[in-house]
Design a protein around this motif. Structure first.
Motif, PDB file in Angstrom:
ATOM      1  N   ARG A 179       0.825  -1.212   0.000  1.00 41.71           N
ATOM      2  CA  ARG A 179       0.000   0.000   0.000  1.00 41.71           C
ATOM      3  C   ARG A 179       0.856   1.258   0.000  1.00 41.71           C
ATOM      4  O   ARG A 179       0.320   2.374   0.046  1.00 41.71           O
ATOM      5  CB  ARG A 179      -0.934  -0.017   1.207  1.00 41.71           C
ATOM      6  CG  ARG A 179      -2.001  -1.091   1.086  1.00 41.71           C
ATOM      7  CD  ARG A 179      -2.783  -1.227   2.360  1.00 41.71           C
ATOM      8  NE  ARG A 179      -3.484   0.014   2.705  1.00 41.71           N
ATOM      9  CZ  ARG A 179      -4.173   0.170   3.844  1.00 41.71           C
ATOM     10  NH1 ARG A 179      -4.232  -0.808   4.720  1.00 41.71           N
ATOM     11  NH2 ARG A 179      -4.785   1.299   4.097  1.00 41.71           N
ATOM     12  N   ASP A 208      -5.996   6.201   2.016  1.00 46.44           N
ATOM     13  CA  ASP A 208      -4.568   6.427   2.222  1.00 46.44           C
ATOM     14  C   ASP A 208      -4.190   7.761   1.574  1.00 46.44           C
ATOM     15  O   ASP A 208      -4.688   8.094   0.494  1.00 46.44           O
ATOM     16  CB  ASP A 208      -3.750   5.295   1.584  1.00 46.44           C
ATOM     17  CG  ASP A 208      -4.106   3.932   2.157  1.00 46.44           C
ATOM     18  OD1 ASP A 208      -4.701   3.888   3.259  1.00 46.44           O
ATOM     19  OD2 ASP A 208      -3.806   2.926   1.498  1.00 46.44           O
ATOM     20  N   LEU A 238      -1.761   5.825   6.189  1.00 45.07           N
ATOM     21  CA  LEU A 238      -2.721   4.792   5.779  1.00 45.07           C
ATOM     22  C   LEU A 238      -4.014   4.906   6.586  1.00 45.07           C
ATOM     23  O   LEU A 238      -3.992   5.322   7.736  1.00 45.07           O
ATOM     24  CB  LEU A 238      -2.115   3.399   5.973  1.00 45.07           C
ATOM     25  CG  LEU A 238      -0.846   3.078   5.157  1.00 45.07           C
ATOM     26  CD1 LEU A 238      -0.356   1.676   5.476  1.00 45.07           C
ATOM     27  CD2 LEU A 238      -1.085   3.245   3.666  1.00 45.07           C
TER      28      LEU A 238
END
Lengths: 197, 85
Positions: free
Chosen positions: A18, A75, A85
């Protein structure tokens, strides 16, 4: 033993996937500002959406909130290399603002109180991808973070999420906004590391 | 909280571009016409680049973006800079 280590590395892997290239995780929320911080009271606040017909669509603070405020968890990726995040926001979807707007133009300039601007393709503001945010981390947005309201376009670098938003103007061409004039990328996709020209 | 510094913080970045110390040079704001030393500008450093604004009218005088192997300098807000020989 392998179970325990797999669990730990599994969480690490999730965080890493991520994190766009060149970004570092932070837990705090750095304040970045290119000028004096405007102090705008919600009683005076107004958002204007201008299209090429010359017709202005306007919302007061109460009119904006009446469109429907939703919870958003996204995010955030700042071009100065920090990422947060699962940040909790509340705001009004731009789909609601553009519902009654007819325009042939494919680009939008976001205008802020204080003079800041940022350019975006219209398609990046629609279909649940962008909001006028009024709250973050469970509290109203402070002036330092762009309150009373800022644009929120989390799939692009955070300079596109213009603080102190006051207007959206439809444009036929993708004219450069503030940072886009001074060296930053015209689009700003964090996953492609589109930081500079 | 002071959210900006004075123009002396531009010295390092501008020394990559100019052969003399430009922070001591006088310049004219393209917005309000004010003549002042670059060192008197209000410089916002907590930003994606350095942003120097006129102490008289807040107009952006200059920006410096550190783009890794490149430095991107704008002096678009200045109408002129006086460089002493």
């Amino acid at each position: 033993m392998s179970f325990a280590t797999r669990g730990f590395s599994g969480r690490r892997r999730e965080a890493d996937t991520r994190l766009p290239p060149g970004q570092t995780l932070v837990q705090d929320w750095p304040v970045l500002s290119a000028g004096p911080t405007p102090q705008v009271d919600t009683a005076d606040w107004e958002l204007t959406l201008q299209d090429e017909t010359g017709a202005d669509h306007r919302w007061s603070w109460d009119e904006l909130l009446a469109l429907g405020v939703e919870d958003i968890t996204v995010d955030i990726h700042c071009v100065t290399h920090w990422t947060r995040l699962d940040m909790a926001w509340r705001g009004v979807s731009l789909d609601k603002l553009f519902e009654d707007v007819e325009s042939e133009h494919e680009f939008v300039m976001a205008h802020s109180y204080g003079g800041y601007t940022s350019n975006l393709p219209l398609e990046d503001l629609l279909d649940g991808k962008a909001w006028i945010a009024t709250e973050a981390d469970g509290a109203p947005l402070t002036p330092e973070h762009g309150g009373p309201a800022r644009l929120l376009v989390p799939h692009l670098y955070f300079w596109k999420s213009a603080k102190w938003i006051r207007g959206l103007t439809m444009m036929p061409d993708n004219d450069a906004g503030f940072w886009e004039q001074y060296g930053y990328h015209l689009y700003g996709d964090p996953w492609k590391e589109e930081r500079y020209w | 909280m002071t959210d900006h510094l004075d123009g002396n913080v531009l010295a390092g970045a501008l020394s990559e571009v100019f052969t003399t110390d430009v922070t001591a040079a006088r310049a004219r704001c393209g917005g309000c016409g004010r003549m002042s030393a670059i060192a008197e500008a209000m410089v916002y450093t907590s930003a994606p680049g350095l942003v120097a604004r006129c102490a008289g009218c807040d107009q952006v005088l200059a920006t410096i973006v550190d783009a890794g192997d490149r430095l991107i300098l704008s002096l678009a807000g200045l109408s002129a800079i006086e460089l002493r020989r």
